[in-house]
Write an enzyme that holds these catalytic residues in place. Sequence first.
Site, PDB file in Angstrom:
ATOM      1  N   TYR A 142      37.208  41.837  30.076  1.00  0.00           N
ATOM      2  CA  TYR A 142      36.888  41.400  31.216  1.00  0.00           C
ATOM      3  C   TYR A 142      35.340  41.268  31.382  1.00  0.00           C
ATOM      4  O   TYR A 142      34.825  40.360  32.212  1.00  0.00           O
ATOM      5  CB  TYR A 142      37.256  42.263  32.481  1.00  0.00           C
ATOM      6  N   LYS A 189      46.405  48.248  20.678  1.00  0.00           N
ATOM      7  CA  LYS A 189      46.816  47.373  19.630  1.00  0.00           C
ATOM      8  C   LYS A 189      46.239  47.720  18.524  1.00  0.00           C
ATOM      9  O   LYS A 189      45.299  46.865  17.927  1.00  0.00           O
ATOM     10  CB  LYS A 189      46.544  45.876  20.188  1.00  0.00           C
ATOM     11  N   ASP A 221      52.696  45.430  22.737  1.00  0.00           N
ATOM     12  CA  ASP A 221      53.822  44.600  22.848  1.00  0.00           C
ATOM     13  C   ASP A 221      55.138  45.439  22.709  1.00  0.00           C
ATOM     14  O   ASP A 221      55.875  45.195  23.520  1.00  0.00           O
ATOM     15  CB  ASP A 221      53.816  43.718  21.529  1.00  0.00           C
ATOM     16  N   ASP A 245      46.030  45.470  33.277  1.00  0.00           N
ATOM     17  CA  ASP A 245      46.405  44.623  34.069  1.00  0.00           C
ATOM     18  C   ASP A 245      47.707  43.809  34.076  1.00  0.00           C
ATOM     19  O   ASP A 245      48.398  44.094  35.062  1.00  0.00           O
ATOM     20  CB  ASP A 245      45.376  43.535  33.997  1.00  0.00           C
ATOM     21  N   ASP A 249      51.444  44.897  36.380  1.00  0.00           N
ATOM     22  CA  ASP A 249      52.097  43.948  37.082  1.00  0.00           C
ATOM     23  C   ASP A 249      53.571  43.920  36.666  1.00  0.00           C
ATOM     24  O   ASP A 249      54.695  44.082  37.388  1.00  0.00           O
ATOM     25  CB  ASP A 249      51.488  42.572  36.742  1.00  0.00           C
TER      26      ASP A 249
HETATM   27  C1  IPM Z   1      44.146  43.210  39.401  1.00  0.00           C
HETATM   28  C2  IPM Z   1      43.873  41.555  39.576  1.00  0.00           C
HETATM   29  C3  IPM Z   1      42.457  41.641  39.292  1.00  0.00           C
HETATM   30  C4  IPM Z   1      42.379  41.768  37.738  1.00  0.00           C
HETATM   31  C5  IPM Z   1      42.217  39.908  39.258  1.00  0.00           C
HETATM   32  C6  IPM Z   1      42.433  39.515  40.911  1.00  0.00           C
HETATM   33  C7  IPM Z   1      40.717  39.730  39.078  1.00  0.00           C
HETATM   34  O1  IPM Z   1      44.769  41.081  38.793  1.00  0.00           O
HETATM   35  O2  IPM Z   1      43.531  43.868  40.173  1.00  0.00           O
HETATM   36  O3  IPM Z   1      45.120  43.404  38.830  1.00  0.00           O
HETATM   37  O4  IPM Z   1      42.813  41.078  37.006  1.00  0.00           O
HETATM   38  O5  IPM Z   1      41.837  42.851  37.631  1.00  0.00           O
HETATM   39 MG    MG Z   2      46.388  42.196  37.991  1.00  0.00          MG
END
Ligand code: IPM
Ligand code: MG
Length: 353
Positions: A142, A189, A221, A245, A249
Amino acid sequence: MKKNIAVLAGDGIGPEVIREARKVLDAIAKKYNHEFIYHEADTGAMAIDLHGDPLPEATLKTCKESDAVLFGAIGDPKYDNNPDAKVRPEQGLLKLRKELQLFANLRPVMAFDSILHLSPLREERIKGADFIIYRELTGGIYFGEKKEDDGSGTASDLMSYHDFEIERIAKLAFEAAQNRKKKLTLIDKANVLASSRLWRKVVQKMASDYPDVTLDYLFVDNAAMQVILNPAQFDVVLTSNMFGDIISDEASTISGSLGLLPSASVGNGHSMFEPIHGSYPQAKGKDIANPMAAILSAAMMLEHWGLYDEAQEIKRAIDNCLQNNYATVDINPDSAKKCSEVGTFIVNFIFKN
Ligand code: IPM
Ligand code: MG
């Protein structure tokens, strides 16, 4: 207790869910005799519209001067589909994380018994899942050197880590494991990436300081598969910025709704609390978004200040909502309640109990 809270409601549903979190915090303040003072500041696409900057200096100052930041959401479709945009709402969030040195992002993942059936995953697989992801937040790909395509047809993002960046979050993750089920899983990884091999080396070396914690490793993975196949195997998960990240999710599918998952970001003193869902622009202004993730984020803030009873009370109130199916459309499509109604129900629970 008296605390100053910077409130960055941001874009989309951010302002709506943060309004409910504040209602709940006010109820807690009243019942337990605390004083929470809110300082609102602009961020995200709305701040670009107003000031040409997703994180104006004044906002950063407000955050630095407060005891914590309560964050809503950022993002707007008008930027998502425009790769040439010079300034993007997300830059504001990344800069804020970096400026406040929030190097550890904590994302708890739970399967709530009363809504197991809502998960797209089979109930018997997710029952008992209860883990927390420690995602590195201020380093890695990032923040590595970036080369945008200048017309030559190439672009790159550098993934680089220093040992100290790994050590400081690993320490928090080991300590968390000591207070939980004493298992730490490093996701990397290392079979391909040099930076991942550094993660392994550093974490392996630290393990001897935590003899009561069992350390294991998973390639990312395989981890992506294990999170779906057998999430109950995890306790504390430690991983780098981008892997965290993605995995977080993915893990949100376990709880049945992204609208349930809170997060805390901590580091060298500052702290920030935000729901992990995004700005959900389609729902903006409709009072239909699930405020629970924002409210649980506020509970994490209280825990961070050592206000455990208060945080527990909020969690009980959320459980009570879920058990009574008093919830927004993502959880209760048949007789959905409004975002504000859920907030009020939680406030009433707090005053009744
Ligand atoms: C998160 C979001 C952020 C990230 C975005 C909005 C930059 O997806 O906090 O998980 O990738 O960190
Ligand atoms: Mg995110």
